[in-house]
Design an enzyme around this catalytic site. Structure first.
Site, PDB file in Angstrom:
ATOM      1  N   ASP A   8      -3.241 -18.341   1.612  1.00 43.75           N
ATOM      2  CA  ASP A   8      -4.423 -19.005   1.047  1.00 43.75           C
ATOM      3  C   ASP A   8      -4.948 -20.067   2.006  1.00 43.75           C
ATOM      4  O   ASP A   8      -6.154 -20.204   2.232  1.00 43.75           O
ATOM      5  CB  ASP A   8      -4.132 -19.589  -0.342  1.00 43.75           C
ATOM      6  CG  ASP A   8      -2.755 -20.200  -0.478  1.00 43.75           C
ATOM      7  OD1 ASP A   8      -1.930 -20.040   0.451  1.00 43.75           O
ATOM      8  OD2 ASP A   8      -2.480 -20.858  -1.494  1.00 43.75           O
ATOM      9  N   TYR A  18       0.822  -1.214   0.000  1.00 40.62           N
ATOM     10  CA  TYR A  18       0.000   0.000   0.000  1.00 40.62           C
ATOM     11  C   TYR A  18       0.858   1.268   0.000  1.00 40.62           C
ATOM     12  O   TYR A  18       0.364   2.349  -0.297  1.00 40.62           O
ATOM     13  CB  TYR A  18      -0.945   0.026   1.220  1.00 40.62           C
ATOM     14  CG  TYR A  18      -2.013  -1.058   1.197  1.00 40.62           C
ATOM     15  CD1 TYR A  18      -2.240  -1.821   0.051  1.00 40.62           C
ATOM     16  CD2 TYR A  18      -2.788  -1.315   2.305  1.00 40.62           C
ATOM     17  CE1 TYR A  18      -3.205  -2.815   0.028  1.00 40.62           C
ATOM     18  CE2 TYR A  18      -3.764  -2.303   2.291  1.00 40.62           C
ATOM     19  CZ  TYR A  18      -3.969  -3.055   1.149  1.00 40.62           C
ATOM     20  OH  TYR A  18      -4.926  -4.030   1.125  1.00 40.62           O
ATOM     21  N   ASP A  48      -5.290  -6.859   5.867  1.00 38.92           N
ATOM     22  CA  ASP A  48      -6.481  -6.104   5.480  1.00 38.92           C
ATOM     23  C   ASP A  48      -7.590  -7.086   5.112  1.00 38.92           C
ATOM     24  O   ASP A  48      -8.747  -6.976   5.558  1.00 38.92           O
ATOM     25  CB  ASP A  48      -6.100  -5.227   4.271  1.00 38.92           C
ATOM     26  CG  ASP A  48      -7.178  -4.231   3.910  1.00 38.92           C
ATOM     27  OD1 ASP A  48      -8.180  -4.162   4.628  1.00 38.92           O
ATOM     28  OD2 ASP A  48      -7.017  -3.537   2.890  1.00 38.92           O
ATOM     29  N   ASP A 100     -11.008  -8.644   7.766  1.00 37.61           N
ATOM     30  CA  ASP A 100     -12.437  -8.548   7.437  1.00 37.61           C
ATOM     31  C   ASP A 100     -13.082  -9.926   7.405  1.00 37.61           C
ATOM     32  O   ASP A 100     -14.251 -10.077   7.776  1.00 37.61           O
ATOM     33  CB  ASP A 100     -12.651  -7.828   6.099  1.00 37.61           C
ATOM     34  CG  ASP A 100     -12.772  -6.327   6.298  1.00 37.61           C
ATOM     35  OD1 ASP A 100     -12.355  -5.838   7.376  1.00 37.61           O
ATOM     36  OD2 ASP A 100     -13.274  -5.637   5.396  1.00 37.61           O
ATOM     37  N   LYS A 149       3.275 -15.584   2.071  1.00 35.21           N
ATOM     38  CA  LYS A 149       3.144 -16.298   0.785  1.00 35.21           C
ATOM     39  C   LYS A 149       4.572 -16.598   0.334  1.00 35.21           C
ATOM     40  O   LYS A 149       5.015 -16.179  -0.749  1.00 35.21           O
ATOM     41  CB  LYS A 149       2.380 -15.390  -0.206  1.00 35.21           C
ATOM     42  CG  LYS A 149       1.996 -16.054  -1.491  1.00 35.21           C
ATOM     43  CD  LYS A 149       0.874 -17.071  -1.366  1.00 35.21           C
ATOM     44  CE  LYS A 149       0.594 -17.740  -2.696  1.00 35.21           C
ATOM     45  NZ  LYS A 149      -0.299 -18.916  -2.593  1.00 35.21           N
TER      46      LYS A 149
END
Ligand code: NAD
Length: 361
Positions: free
Chosen positions: A223, A141, A247, A251, A191
């Site tokens: 994943d 980001y 992020d 959620d 990852k």
């Protein structure tokens, strides 16, 4: 203990839910004999109205002087069509930056009275109690170069994922410290089968783990973690991950618990000379203009943020535990706001705050 706290009610239901959160804070301070120093400042739309800017200098000064900040929510519909830098939400980025908070903590726990509100089967989700620790100021980001480029007749978009060892070390230490006060388990998510960033992440987290031999560490690929969060959420204690993965996963974790009005969050930085961790505490929800001013917002996300503040910034585990237990008792009693669909008449925001204080005793 001296509790030196800045309150930023903000806009819409922010003012209503923080009023109840402060009621609970005062109650806890009285009961456990802590000295509460409360200051109040302007942030968001109300700050634009009064001072012309969403994050006034005075608010920054107050935030830097406080040990911890409790925020409501910001955002007013009248600013929906103005440029981003003039919107109330710009105040949030301003205060996060000013305080240097680099770890976002999202506690995810289920309440037995709300199990039916979870999209998962009761037996899978019951007993879930984890914290997702998301790195907040690095990663894709913020990395450069970035942009959308015209390149030899082709349009190309570029983002850069970048982390330094120091950035990974400090957020990892935070996660291990937290795990020490809990079930002593950190799950680091990356990852590393594809990304060099994740390979450095895994290496540094493993090195930091050596400083905390009493805390168990395991690694999951992102994943697989997304899958395990819905298959077996009870397996998690502290989940540690970088900005973008956090992020998304936070959620996913949020929906396990039910209504958005229930969810607290904490953003933490370094330790202050007083020993308190710099912290910014806020419910996850926004200013909810559709129900603002009607005394019907659910204050439990804000009250849960007070519990998080007591625990993370001040190390007051007993007090935090009492607030969490009181919220659970209020949920069980059915005295809840309309968003939680009570069987009888819904309680007001104020009644829920009073009920939490009464349940603390
Ligand atoms: P929102 O979270 O304010 O509301 C979404 C829905 O959830 C609404 O129907 C609302 O009534 C309900 N809701 C939210 N909190 C509730 C509570 N405590 N009790 C009962 N119901 C609740 O999100 P939105 O409508 O997308 O955004 C409204 C404004 O808030 C916008 O200006 C947005 O930019 C801002 N916002 C601010 C923050 C923040 O301050 N951290 C976060 C999200 C959105």
């Amino acid at each position: 203990m001296n509790l030196n706290i800045l309150v930023l009610p903000g806009d819409g239901i922010g003012t209503e839910v923080t009023r109840e959160a402060v009621r609970v804070l005062r109650h806890v301070a009285r009961k456990w004999n802590h000295t509460l120093h409360l200051s109040e400042g302007l942030l968001g739309g109300i700050a634009i109205h009064r001072t012309g800017t969403p994050f006034p200098e005075q608010t920054e000064r107050l935030a830097l002087a406080a040990d911890a900040t409790l925020m409501g929510a910001v955002g007013l519909p009248e600013f929906d069509n103005v440029p981003p830098e003039k919107r109330p939400e710009k105040g949030l980025l301003g205060i996060r930056k000013a305080l240097g908070v680099y770890a976002n903590l999202r506690p995810v726990r289920t309440y037995s009275a709300l199990l039916d509100a979870s999209p998962l089967k009761n037996h899978l989700v019951d007993g879930t109690d984890m914290i997702i620790v998301r790195e907040l100021t690095g990663g894709i980001y913020y990395g450069t170069p970035r942009g959308i480029l015209e390149d030899g007749g082709e349009t190309r978009a570029v983002n850069t994922m970048t982390y330094t060892r120091a950035e990974i070390e400090r957020v990892s230490r935070m996660a291990f410290h937290l795990a020490r006060g809990r079930r002593k388990k950190v799950t680091s998510v990356d990852k590393s089968n594809v990304l060099e960033n994740s390979q450095l992440w895994r290496r540094v987290v493993t090195e930091v783990a050596a400083e905390f031999p009493d805390v168990a560490l395991d690694h999951l690929l992102v994943d697989n973690c997304a899958m395990q969060l819905v298959l077996n959420p009870r397996r998690f204690d502290v989940v540690l991950t970088e900005n973008m993965f956090g992020d998304i996963l936070s959620d996913e974790g949020a929906v396990l618990a039910g209504s958005i009005g229930m969810l607290p969050s904490a953003s933490i930085g370094d330790r202050k000379p007083s020993g308190a961790w710099v912290g910014l505490y806020e419910p996850v929800h926004g200013s909810a203009p559709d129900i603002a001013g009607q005394n019907k917002a659910n204050p439990l996300g804000a009250i849960g943020s007070v519990a998080a503040m007591l625990e993370y910034s001040f190390g007051l585990k007993e007090e935090a535990g009492a607030v969490n237990a009181a919220m659970e008792a209020v949920l069980q009693s059915g005295k809840v706001t309309a968003d939680l669909r009570p069987s009888g008449a819904p309680a007001t925001t104020e009644q829920v705050g009073e009920a939490v204080c009464a349940a603390i005793g």
